[in-house]
Design an enzyme around this catalytic site. Structure first.
Site, PDB file in Angstrom:
ATOM      1  N   CYS A   1     -68.274  -2.152  57.975  1.00 57.70           N
ATOM      2  CA  CYS A   1     -67.761  -1.999  56.610  1.00 57.70           C
ATOM      3  C   CYS A   1     -67.315  -3.344  56.033  1.00 57.70           C
ATOM      4  CB  CYS A   1     -66.593  -1.019  56.615  1.00 57.70           C
ATOM      5  SG  CYS A   1     -65.579  -1.048  55.135  1.00 57.70           S
TER       6      CYS A   1
ATOM      7  N   CYS B   1     -63.625  -3.459  54.959  1.00 60.28           N
ATOM      8  CA  CYS B   1     -62.708  -3.575  56.099  1.00 60.28           C
ATOM      9  C   CYS B   1     -62.576  -5.039  56.535  1.00 60.28           C
ATOM     10  CB  CYS B   1     -63.206  -2.720  57.267  1.00 60.28           C
ATOM     11  SG  CYS B   1     -63.441  -0.970  56.864  1.00 60.28           S
TER      12      CYS B   1
END
Length: 495
Positions: free
Chosen positions: A404, A407
């Site tokens: 991600c 993230c």
């Protein structure tokens, strides 16, 4: 005849001249436009229309399945599509706000949204049920045998005559439930004699492929006939002791605690082999009936990606033997570790342990880290209770995925937050790789990163963090939610 043959090309050319945007191609999906939608749609008793945009990824994924279903349904149900980027008037008229949107039309009128499967086979099966009358009129014993000898279950009403008030109610129910079940009726009471029916009633024929000595193939409805009572009767009896779970029926079955045997099940090509293992599951289903556990069988290949993601099952795991799982309505999972024996004793031991509470829940988890000394504590499924549900600690937990990008962007801020609060004995800043670990009940993780705060005294009521993603935002949130006062270096300057 010769003059008529010469006339046909002229008629076709005239239609094309009237509706230049219509595409009459070799494909079985009809392309409709603003100019010709109403004219062409009214020419079909039942039509499934896909409203789409060429750039839509979900539309592109659906397209080959839609084409395959159209070919299989040719001559019974027409499938069509409308490009909403080119024909916005039609799409706006039918309230299309997202892509793809599928709607069922009857004689050109918007009848209902399509809420069935989006695979070729699923569309085919769903739309086949949309054709013909709500309930088929059966006149002879042969009609009844042909109708009930079907791959799916059959619901047959037996009535005294066409003027029966119960028949009227039955037909109303068939109109409402035809998408889910097959309905037929007869006005000859003699057709019910074979099944012990001497007055008006309803017969539920379970699929012949699932016939078993452990249960009746035909169930009789004897209550007062209303739409709700008939729906309840069908729902409670149609699956029997051990239904065949498919991708289309799994959500209806999983509202209860469910045991499933996954193996090379194929009722189209190997019904005898498919029932070999099902009969052994049926035996246990019969023995443990009434204990609150539903039993089912499924084709392992249909659910392989799910089994890989949720149970770590590989393509070769289990071989020809069934892979047994229990999934409760609360989301708890159990697997039978012992090999499935042909006498069924291993399954019986597994069930005895389950009902006695001796089974350990299956949790997909990375290994518990040997060292966990960094400011941001690493949590895995196996250590979640020890860290996040520690009754003496407030815990901020980030659910993330290694792939991600959001993230990764958050990582330095989150690390700085943990370092800022590292001296606070009551606060833990943690993270868990949700892609490789089971997320506990109570935490709704649909995307990454998802952040929750689990406060002292309210571990069963975690708070979803919806604020900004700068250090100041996190500290402000924790200052308001933390039980004792926050302790940490540089707090005053940040707040």
């Amino acid at each position: 005849m010769a003059s008529a043959a010469r006339l046909l090309p002229a008629v076709t050319l005239a239609l094309l001249a009237c509706f230049p945007d219509a595409v009459f191609s070799r494909r079985d999906v009809l392309e409709l436009s603003d100019a010709d939608f109403d004219y062409l749609a009214t020419g079909h008793e039942t039509m499934l229309v896909k409203f789409y945009a060429p750039w839509c990824a979900h539309c592109k994924k659906l397209s080959p399945e839609f084409e395959k279903a159209a070919t299989r349904l040719k001559g019974t149900v027409q499938l069509a599509k409308v490009d909403c980027t080119a024909h916005s008037e039609t799409c706006g008229r039918f309230g299309v706000s997202g892509y793809p949107t599928l709607k069922i039309f009857r004689n050109g009128k918007d009848s209902a949204p399509y809420d069935g499967p989006r695979t070729a086979d699923g569309i085919f099966q769903h739309m086949k049920k949309q054709t013909g009358p709500d309930s088929v009129h059966l006149k002879t014993e042969e009609d009844l045998q042909i109708f009930s000898n079907h791959y799916d279950a059959s619901v047959v009403g037996v009535f005294s005559g066409a003027d029966s008030s119960h028949l009227t109610e039955f037909l109303r129910a068939a109109g409402l439930l035809r998408e889910q079940f097959r309905f037929a009726h007869t006005t000859d009471l003699k057709l019910g004699d074979k099944y012990g029916v001497t007055s008006e009633s309803v017969l539920l024929f379970r699929p012949p492929r699932l016939s078993s000595k452990f249960e009746d193939s035909v169930v009789v409805f004897r209550d007062h006939l209303t739409i709700s009572s008939l729906r309840r009767f069908i729902r409670d009896n149609i699956h029997g002791l051990c239904p065949h779970m498919t991708m289309e029926t799994r959500d209806r079955l999983r509202v209860r605690d469910l045991l499933t045997a996954y193996y090379d099940l194929d009722y189209h090509h190997n019904p005898r082999g498919s029932n070999y293992w099902r009969n052994r599951v049926m035996k246990m289903a019969s023995k443990y009936s009434g204990r609150g556990l539903t039993f089912s069988v499924a084709n392992k290949k249909d659910f392989l990606s799910e089994l890989e993601d949720e149970f770590g099952l590989g393509t070769s795991d289990g071989g020809e033997l069934p892979f047994i799982t229990i999934r409760t309505k609360l989301g708890h999972k159990y697997t039978m570790r012992e090999e499935f024996t042909r006498d069924g004793q291993s399954l019986e031991r597994f069930l005895d342990d389950y009902f006695a509470g001796r089974l350990k829940r299956y949790i997909m988890s990375e290994p518990v880290p040997e060292k966990n000394t960094a400011a941001v504590k690493v949590v895995v499924a196996e250590s979640f209770d020890d860290v996040v549900n520690d009754p003496d600690k407030d815990v901020l937990i980030q659910f993330y995925s290694r792939s991600c990008p959001h993230c990764k962007k958050l990582e330095p801020v989150y690390k700085e937050l943990a370092e800022t609060l590292s001296s606070d004995p009551n606060m833990v800043i943690a993270k868990m790789n949700a892609a490789d670990n089971d997320v506990p009940q109570g935490y709704d993780v649909q995307g990454y990163p998802t952040i929750y705060f689990a406060p002292v005294g309210k571990k069963d009521e975690p708070i979803r963090y919806e604020g900004g993603r700068e250090l100041r935002d996190f500290l402000k949130f924790l200052k308001n939610e933390a039980s004792p006062r926050l302790v940490g270096s540089g707090l005053k300057s940040e707040l």
